[in-house]
Design an enzyme around this catalytic site. Structure first.
Site, PDB file in Angstrom:
ATOM      1  CD  GLU A   1      -2.335   3.586  -3.350  1.00 23.31           C
ATOM      2  OE1 GLU A   1      -1.881   3.314  -2.479  1.00 23.31           O
ATOM      3  OE2 GLU A   1      -3.678   3.739  -3.563  1.00 23.31           O
TER       4      GLU A   1
ATOM      5  CB  CYS B   1      -0.647   6.553  10.863  1.00 22.25           C
ATOM      6  SG  CYS B   1      -1.938   6.876   9.749  1.00 22.25           S
TER       7      CYS B   1
ATOM      8  CB  CYS C   1      -0.954  -0.168   1.163  1.00 24.69           C
ATOM      9  SG  CYS C   1      -1.799  -1.546   1.692  1.00 24.69           S
TER      10      CYS C   1
ATOM     11  CB  ALA D   1      -0.046   6.482  -3.001  1.00 22.14           C
ATOM     12  N   PRO D   2       1.564   7.956  -0.372  1.00 20.10           N
ATOM     13  CG  PRO D   2       2.128  10.124   0.375  1.00 20.10           C
ATOM     14  CD  PRO D   2       1.175   8.632   0.521  1.00 20.10           C
ATOM     15  N   GLY D   3       4.117   7.316  -0.861  1.00 20.52           N
ATOM     16  CA  GLY D   3       5.650   6.829  -1.158  1.00 20.52           C
ATOM     17  C   GLY D   3       6.561   7.204  -0.193  1.00 20.52           C
ATOM     18  N   GLY D   4       6.346   7.747   0.944  1.00 21.15           N
ATOM     19  CA  GLY D   4       7.217   7.958   2.162  1.00 21.15           C
ATOM     20  C   GLY D   4       8.200   6.721   2.466  1.00 21.15           C
TER      21      GLY D   4
HETATM   22  C1  LIG Z   1      -1.516   4.711   4.843  1.00 22.75           C
HETATM   23  S1  LIG Z   1      -1.642   4.730   3.174  1.00 22.75           S
HETATM   24  C2  LIG Z   1       0.071   4.225   2.639  1.00 22.75           C
HETATM   25  C3  LIG Z   1       0.920   5.406   2.969  1.00 22.75           C
HETATM   26  C4  LIG Z   1       2.403   4.974   2.357  1.00 22.75           C
HETATM   27  N1  LIG Z   1       2.745   3.562   2.502  1.00 22.75           N
HETATM   28  C5  LIG Z   1       3.593   5.762   2.796  1.00 22.75           C
HETATM   29  O1  LIG Z   1       4.309   5.740   3.469  1.00 22.75           O
HETATM   30  O2  LIG Z   1       3.471   6.740   1.770  1.00 22.75           O
HETATM   31  C6  LIG Z   1      -2.524   3.429   2.863  1.00 22.75           C
HETATM   32  C7  LIG Z   1      -2.741   3.351   1.133  1.00 22.75           C
HETATM   33  O3  LIG Z   1      -3.360   2.057   1.022  1.00 22.75           O
HETATM   34  C8  LIG Z   1      -4.112   2.076  -0.188  1.00 22.75           C
HETATM   35  N2  LIG Z   1      -4.971   0.997  -0.171  1.00 22.75           N
HETATM   36  C9  LIG Z   1      -6.453   1.163   0.080  1.00 22.75           C
HETATM   37  N3  LIG Z   1      -7.028  -0.308  -0.371  1.00 22.75           N
HETATM   38  C10 LIG Z   1      -5.886  -0.937  -0.763  1.00 22.75           C
HETATM   39  C11 LIG Z   1      -6.161  -2.116  -1.357  1.00 22.75           C
HETATM   40  N4  LIG Z   1      -6.832  -2.959  -1.399  1.00 22.75           N
HETATM   41  N5  LIG Z   1      -4.725  -2.618  -1.735  1.00 22.75           N
HETATM   42  C12 LIG Z   1      -3.604  -1.699  -1.710  1.00 22.75           C
HETATM   43  N6  LIG Z   1      -3.749  -0.629  -1.311  1.00 22.75           N
HETATM   44  C13 LIG Z   1      -4.721  -0.072  -0.935  1.00 22.75           C
HETATM   45  C14 LIG Z   1      -4.629   3.416  -0.159  1.00 22.75           C
HETATM   46  O4  LIG Z   1      -4.960   4.142  -1.423  1.00 22.75           O
HETATM   47  C15 LIG Z   1      -3.520   4.285   0.470  1.00 22.75           C
HETATM   48  O5  LIG Z   1      -2.666   5.035  -0.403  1.00 22.75           O
END
Ligand SMILES: C[S@@+](CC[C@H](N)C(=O)[O-])C[C@H]1O[C@@H](n2cnc3c(N)ncnc32)[C@H](O)[C@@H]1O
Length: 421
Positions: free
Chosen positions: A228, A331, A205, A207-210
């Site tokens: 993503e 988070c 999962c 985005a945004p990629g940190g």
């Molecule tokens: C907490 S954010 C990830 C932050 C990212 N790891 C970072 O450090 O920038 C969770 C992400 O999971 C994605 N997401 C939601 N449902 C998902 C799925 N079924 N499979 C994969 N990713 C999913 C969301 O769109 C979102 O971008």
């Protein structure tokens, strides 16, 4: 090279629509210039007074749930989360850019390194001349440097004891960004992942990629797949990767758009390391929901999250090879999205084993982060997910970073699970 898979909606209701995100990483709070000492603090305070108020419905919900789960610790976490100055950002350096000037500026303004610095990580930037400071290193030079030091642990993040914020860097055509602003607690899942050179890694999962940027700072994987499914967030992710990675890594890093819940079937046993930074109730941003309606909708959607998180974790455990590692992170402070999810999946996977992160992460970093003791026994989730384990075992299932005065990082939950050989 692995094929990049295009995203196709496979489910009637895309799960990424269930929750809106404002991640810890990167965007958000007011940007302050770092020049100007005390003036910076005044500017920050002025900006903060204009910040919008918290959402009463969300706060009330958190008070009830977290008051019960965290007791006194919630009282202080609540104060921290409601303090606009608690939006702190660490400065994660990009080892593929020239860093001498940035290090000097950070140090002269009172920033210090969060993680122990190795000689080799410092040498990548200190060797540069004055003329080189504003130039990007040439890819072949970097390649040579990395090849000669295959085990460099070069993840570097600078933090400040006060709420001082470095400005985010604008895109500069032809140049890599020198740093990424990040909630320092977001580095813990990446540290727990223990990526080594030549590992095959999946950021499920992404985005945004940190965290993807942090992974590539820690080591040079053989292959990093950043997945993503949300098209807009995937675009954001791609831009972030372009701004931080040199060309020679482009064959090692790919972006895909699959539903992460299905990757366990399509790529079973392929990866050495999988990060599941799951969609969750992002406590920090949910507290500032823009309207009562938005807050109420998020709380309603919240009930579905443990199910989706369990599906993602299940998929990750199938995607990792025997002996490989999955890190699950969120988070949020919610035990239903943290310990309960890990506990449920471990029941299904006798071949998976949780690893205690206390000595590796919590103790060495306890000067910077407050880790919560596990929640009290037996809470019942509205959707009937039950927490049943005793507190010692639950501690083994994961660490929870709780924002507190003076240690504002988090919330962040981290759990590491190894698939047995
Ligand atoms: C907490 S954010 C990830 C932050 C990212 N790891 C970072 O450090 O920038 C969770 C992400 O999971 C994605 N997401 C939601 N449902 C998902 C799925 N079924 N499979 C994969 N990713 C999913 C969301 O769109 C979102 O971008």
């Amino acid at each position: 090279m692995r094929k990049i898979t295009r995203f196709t909606p496979l489910l009637p209701k895309p799960v990424w629509k269930l929750c809106s995100f404002r991640c810890h990483t990167g965007s958000g709070a007011a940007v302050q210039q770092y020049e100007g000492g005390g003036e910076i603090q005044n500017k920050i305070k002025k900006k903060c007074k204009r910040k919008r108020p918290s959402c009463p419905a969300v706060l009330d919900h958190f008070d009830r749930q977290y008051g019960e789960e965290l007791g006194e610790m919630w009282t202080s976490a609540r104060t921290a989360l409601l303090d606009p100055l608690s939006w702190q950002y660490g400065v994660m350096l990009n080892r593929f850019s020239v860093l001498t000037d940035i290090r000097q500026k950070l140090q002269s303004h009172g920033f210090s390194a969060l993680l122990p610095q190795t000689d080799s990580s410092a040498s990548l930037s200190n060797s540069s001349s004055t003329e080189e400071r504003d130039l990007m290193l040439k890819p072949h030079e970097l390649h040579h440097d990395l090849q000669s030091k295959p085990s460099v642990q070069s993840l570097q993040c600078y933090i400040h004891p006060l709420s001082l914020r470095f400005p985010s860097q604008a895109h500069r055509p032809g140049r890599l960004k020198q740093y990424y602003l990040i909630n320092a607690a977001s580095l813990l899942p990446v540290l727990a992942l223990q990526v080594r050179d030549e590992d095959k890694v999946l950021d499920l999962c992404s985005a945004p990629g940190g965290k993807a940027i942090a992974i590539i700072q820690s080591a040079t994987p053989a292959f990093l797949c950043c997945n993503e499914p949300d098209p807009h967030r995937r675009e954001w992710l791609t831009k972030t990767l372009e701004s931080f990675l040199p060309h020679f890594l482009s064959s090692r890093v790919t972006v895909s758009g699959q539903d992460g819940r299905l990757i366990g079937q399509t790529e079973a046993g392929f990866y050495d390391k999988v990060l599941v930074d799951a969609p969750c109730s992002n406590d920090r941003s949910w507290l500032y929901s823009s309207s009562i309606q938005q807050g109420a909708q998020r709380l309603k959607d919240r009930e579905e999250l443990p199910l989706i998180q369990a599906q993602l974790l299940r998929s990750a455990l199938s995607a990792v090879r025997p002996g490989g590692v999955v890190v699950y992170s969120t988070c949020t402070l919610s035990s239903y999205e943290n310990w309960a999810v890990v506990e449920k999946i471990l029941e299904e996977f006798p071949q998976a084993e949780p690893e205690d992160l206390l000595e590796e992460i919590a103790i060495p970093l306890s000067n910077y982060f407050t880790f919560s003791p596990p929640p009290a026994e037996k809470h019942t989730h509205p959707k009937k997910h039950q927490l049943t384990l005793d507190s010692t075992r639950r501690r083994r299932l994961g660490l929870l970073v709780v924002p507190q005065h003076g240690k504002m990082w988090g919330p962040m939950f981290v759990s590491r699970i190894r698939r047995k050989q």
